[in-house]
Structures are given as C-alpha cells and as structure tokens.
Design a protein around this motif. Sequence first.
Motif, mmCIF file in Angstrom:
data_model
loop_
_atom_site.group_PDB
_atom_site.id
_atom_site.type_symbol
_atom_site.label_atom_id
_atom_site.label_comp_id
_atom_site.label_asym_id
_atom_site.label_seq_id
_atom_site.Cartn_x
_atom_site.Cartn_y
_atom_site.Cartn_z
ATOM 1 N N ALA A 1 0.833 -1.202 0.000
ATOM 2 C CA ALA A 1 0.000 0.000 0.000
ATOM 3 C C ALA A 1 0.868 1.253 0.000
ATOM 4 O O ALA A 1 0.577 2.233 -0.701
ATOM 5 N N ARG A 2 1.956 1.224 0.775
ATOM 6 C CA ARG A 2 2.866 2.368 0.832
ATOM 7 C C ARG A 2 3.512 2.617 -0.530
ATOM 8 O O ARG A 2 3.677 3.763 -0.963
ATOM 9 N N GLU A 3 3.888 1.544 -1.225
ATOM 10 C CA GLU A 3 4.518 1.708 -2.538
ATOM 11 C C GLU A 3 3.562 2.392 -3.515
ATOM 12 O O GLU A 3 3.963 3.267 -4.286
ATOM 13 N N ALA A 4 2.290 2.012 -3.484
ATOM 14 C CA ALA A 4 1.319 2.645 -4.375
ATOM 15 C C ALA A 4 1.176 4.126 -4.065
ATOM 16 O O ALA A 4 1.125 4.977 -4.973
ATOM 17 N N VAL A 5 1.113 4.464 -2.784
ATOM 18 C CA VAL A 5 0.976 5.871 -2.379
ATOM 19 C C VAL A 5 2.200 6.678 -2.823
ATOM 20 O O VAL A 5 2.086 7.790 -3.348
ATOM 21 N N VAL A 6 3.394 6.102 -2.623
ATOM 22 C CA VAL A 6 4.625 6.820 -2.971
ATOM 23 C C VAL A 6 4.749 6.983 -4.480
ATOM 24 O O VAL A 6 5.193 8.034 -4.969
ATOM 25 N N LEU A 7 4.370 5.967 -5.254
ATOM 26 C CA LEU A 7 4.411 6.083 -6.715
ATOM 27 C C LEU A 7 3.540 7.244 -7.191
ATOM 28 O O LEU A 7 3.943 8.023 -8.063
ATOM 29 N N ARG A 8 2.366 7.371 -6.611
ATOM 30 C CA ARG A 8 1.481 8.464 -7.014
ATOM 31 C C ARG A 8 2.047 9.811 -6.588
ATOM 32 O O ARG A 8 1.978 10.796 -7.331
ATOM 33 N N ALA A 9 2.642 9.867 -5.400
ATOM 34 C CA ALA A 9 3.256 11.115 -4.942
ATOM 35 C C ALA A 9 4.448 11.480 -5.827
ATOM 36 O O ALA A 9 4.665 12.665 -6.135
ATOM 37 N N ALA A 10 5.223 10.476 -6.244
ATOM 38 C CA ALA A 10 6.368 10.735 -7.117
ATOM 39 C C ALA A 10 5.919 11.267 -8.467
ATOM 40 O O ALA A 10 6.511 12.213 -9.009
ATOM 41 N N GLU A 11 4.857 10.678 -9.015
ATOM 42 C CA GLU A 11 4.350 11.155 -10.310
ATOM 43 C C GLU A 11 3.881 12.607 -10.202
ATOM 44 O O GLU A 11 4.169 13.435 -11.080
ATOM 45 N N GLU A 12 3.202 12.937 -9.122
ATOM 46 C CA GLU A 12 2.734 14.311 -8.920
ATOM 47 C C GLU A 12 3.903 15.280 -8.767
ATOM 48 O O GLU A 12 3.790 16.458 -9.139
ATOM 49 N N ALA A 13 5.042 14.795 -8.269
ATOM 50 C CA ALA A 13 6.207 15.649 -8.065
ATOM 51 C C ALA A 13 7.096 15.744 -9.306
ATOM 52 O O ALA A 13 8.144 16.382 -9.264
ATOM 53 N N ALA B 1 17.393 12.017 -8.767
ATOM 54 C CA ALA B 1 17.487 11.794 -7.316
ATOM 55 C C ALA B 1 17.073 13.038 -6.551
ATOM 56 O O ALA B 1 16.365 12.957 -5.535
ATOM 57 N N ALA B 2 17.495 14.204 -7.023
ATOM 58 C CA ALA B 2 17.133 15.448 -6.339
ATOM 59 C C ALA B 2 15.620 15.655 -6.366
ATOM 60 O O ALA B 2 15.035 16.153 -5.386
ATOM 61 N N ARG B 3 14.968 15.285 -7.463
ATOM 62 C CA ARG B 3 13.503 15.402 -7.522
ATOM 63 C C ARG B 3 12.835 14.428 -6.557
ATOM 64 O O ARG B 3 11.829 14.764 -5.919
ATOM 65 N N ILE B 4 13.387 13.208 -6.450
ATOM 66 C CA ILE B 4 12.850 12.239 -5.488
ATOM 67 C C ILE B 4 12.907 12.819 -4.075
ATOM 68 O O ILE B 4 11.963 12.697 -3.291
ATOM 69 N N HIS B 5 13.998 13.483 -3.764
ATOM 70 C CA HIS B 5 14.205 13.980 -2.400
ATOM 71 C C HIS B 5 13.383 15.233 -2.107
ATOM 72 O O HIS B 5 13.372 15.706 -0.966
ATOM 73 N N ARG B 6 12.689 15.744 -3.131
ATOM 74 C CA ARG B 6 11.761 16.853 -2.929
ATOM 75 C C ARG B 6 10.314 16.394 -2.751
ATOM 76 O O ARG B 6 9.429 17.217 -2.487
ATOM 77 N N ILE B 7 10.050 15.097 -2.917
ATOM 78 C CA ILE B 7 8.680 14.591 -2.790
ATOM 79 C C ILE B 7 8.207 14.785 -1.354
ATOM 80 O O ILE B 7 8.892 14.391 -0.408
ATOM 81 N N PRO B 8 7.037 15.401 -1.167
ATOM 82 C CA PRO B 8 6.489 15.494 0.203
ATOM 83 C C PRO B 8 6.340 14.094 0.795
ATOM 84 O O PRO B 8 5.864 13.174 0.126
ATOM 85 N N ILE B 9 6.761 13.932 2.037
ATOM 86 C CA ILE B 9 6.768 12.600 2.657
ATOM 87 C C ILE B 9 5.341 12.187 3.022
ATOM 88 O O ILE B 9 4.690 12.826 3.845
#
Length: 451
Positions: free
Chosen positions: A66-78, A135-143
């Motif tokens: 479930a966490r992976e799905a949430v993070v994938l969507r957050a990454a796409e939005e970022a 990588a820098a974009r990944i590290h900007r994703i809201p947690i």
Amino acid sequence: MNAGELSEALAARLGEISARPVRVTRLEQATGGASRETWFVELDHPPHRLVLRRDPVGRSDPDGMAREAVVLRAAEEAGVAVPHVVDHSVDETVLGAPYVLTEHVDGETIPRRLLRDDAYAGARAGLARELGRCAARIHRIPIPDGVPEHDPLEQLRTEYDDLDDPVPALEIAFRWLHANRPTDSRRTLVHGDFRNGNLIVDEHGLRAVLDWELTHVGDPIEDLGWLCTKAWRFGSPLPVGGFGGRDELLDGYAEIAGERPDPDVLRWWEIYGTARWGVLCRSQAERHLSGASPAVELAAIGRRVCEQEYDLLVALGVPEPASPPEQVADAASDLHGRPSAAELVAAVRDFLRDDVRAETQGRTRFQALVAANALATVERELRFGADQERRHRERLDELGLPDRAALAAALRSGEADPWDPDVAAAVWAEVLDRLAVANPRHRTADGGGAA
C-alpha cells in the motif's frame, strides 16, 4: 493461484475497473525479483500493456505494498519519472496477494544491455547527470504518512547480527562506518533501491524509476551512494551505475537541489552500500537455507558475500599482502577414479549452460544459468577447497584463534587491529580464497574494488 487463475482474476478485476469485458492475452513472469513477483500483462481491447507487482503468495506485506502505491502516485505528482498506477489492493482475495498494477513503460532495464549495446550509447553519455537530477527530484517529494524512518547503520548491524554468521571483513567495515559517520544530514524521502537494474532507459535517456518498496525517510545521499556501489556497475569502470563519473552525478543533483553534496559523505554512503549488499546477499541466502523460500538463485547469491568483502577491503585501504594465496588443485581420489567429483559437476554445469538454456526460455532459462554458475562454484571448491581449508587453519593458529567467528569477534571488540599486518594478511587471505572459488573474475572486473 497459478498463472491461468491469475490471468482470469486480472481480467475480472480490470473489467470491474473499466466497466467493460477485458481479456488478458499474455501473462509472463519476469526472471528477476528476489522479494516480489513481477508479471508482464497484455490486454486485447484496446491493445494495452501493464506490469503487475505482487507479493509472493504466503509472504504478503500489505502495508509495504500500500505504501509503494501511495509513494508512486506522490512521485508522479512531483514530476519524477515513474510508471502510472492503474490499480492496487491489499485484499488477497483479488489477485491472491497484495499488488500494484501500473502502466507499462517502454525501454530497457537489463544493466548489461544498457552498458554495452550501441543503441544506448547516446543515453549513457548524459545519464549520470540525469540520474543526479532525478534523485534530487525524489528527495523533494512530500513525505506521505506512514513512510518508516530508522537508523540505517543500526538496522544493518541488527540484520547482520541476526544472521549469526560473523564475517571479519564486514566487522572492519562496521568499525569504519561507526567511526566516520556523517553528522547533520538532511531528512527526506529516500527511494532506498535507486540503482542500475531499477531504471527504465531508452535511447534518449531515463524513462522511469522502478521498485519503490524500500522507500523510507533518511539521508538523501544514501540513494546516491547506493547508485555508486560497485555491485551496480556490472563490470564497468564508471562508478555511477556504470554510466559516468561521480562529479557528473553531483553536478546534476545540484542543478535541482541548489547545493552540491559533499563527496566525503557520498563515499561514506558508498561504503555503507557495499556492506549493505554483503549483508543482503547472506540474508537472501538465509531465506533458502531456512526453507522459507527455497530457490537456487537465493542459494547462489550467498556466495557473493565475498565479492563485497573484497570491495570493502580495497575501499578502506586495508593493507593487502604482496603475495596473494596460490590456489593449488587437490589430487583426484584414487578410490573413485575418473571422472572426479569436480569433473562430474563440470559436466552437469555445461549441460545446464549449453543444452538446457538452449531449449528453454523466460524464467527457466534464467534459472538454468544461475544453476550452472552455482555448479561452477562447487567445481572450484572441490578442486581447491582442501588446500584452502588447511591454510585457513594455519592462519588462525598463528593468530591464536579457534575459528573465523573468533577473528570476527576480535575485530569487533578491538582486540584485533585490521591494520596490523598479520591480521590484515589473514583477513585478505580468507577473502581471496573464497573469491577464487565463488568468482575469480571479480578481482579484475573494472580494474579493482569499490574505491
């Protein structure tokens, strides 16, 4: 749930989502993946391709999926390049286990093709810098809520201790990591497995970052160090996944992050990554040894620990003896005659490598190669093992230690100094002996160790 049942369940689920009949025309399991299953899915109308990531049946991790799905969507939005999530569920009655279903992204993931094929030469030229920006974009994703945070070094030490299989070279690495740990690190979302092999690349460059199951909160430079770990260079001399240099990676990161990471901190995380992969190799083998997940690929990976030991000794500058141990073949038994045990093993190895692989495809073809490589290791141990064991006992006797575990314990307690010539020589000799059996080509691959 077998492949046929999974195909029917997928068709039913996709029909429910789209409110129209759906037929799965192809369902094929990918060859890799030690912790989760990956399936390639093709649909008939309209022609469409998807990728299913599913927990192995009986070893589900619903929170992680479930966490992976949430993070994938957050990454796409970022703005991070990731596959679009089509569906996910932790309900095991849907597809037999928790899963994430995504759009298929065209491109290549196999590292050796990406690093060698002419088709990707243009992409390789700028990929190290591009991965820094990514990588820098990944590290900007809201947690997102629920993403775990832990002390990576303490967690790795705990995982290592739980295996109850002490390794002297890893003890040296842990001493160095504790003594040289960076301070005042930032806390961001960390991908956790950002490396060559989890990237989709086409002839133009990066298309997507895959496998977000290890996402956590931590020091962002962890991702950069893991990408630079020697295991993910696949024989290339270039440190950033085999694609380019560290300066390119750090410059690309600075373009997005606004600041350039400290190279000394990157080196710490690179050494941490090498130790981490050593522990993970042994941990994956334990899944086979314990009977939890019997598999030839998991069994074989346990013999790769010595590769990481070698890389750590090189990276940390532990003094190497001028004369490495000479590998002396044991005499064939006159009781059993010819072919010897080693020769029989070699015959089966060649059968798997040459005949079985030629007549199979997909996962079976891949496993036949893994099995052939495992038998090559067995063959070398049968040839050299008795002489290696004799020398091993002599080295321990000279140090006044009963076994390898005692040497590891002395290194942990400080009673043994890894920079003492006698101790260093003993550690190096045992690593080189194991490497001569497990993978003698590792010493010459890309010209050295993890430095």
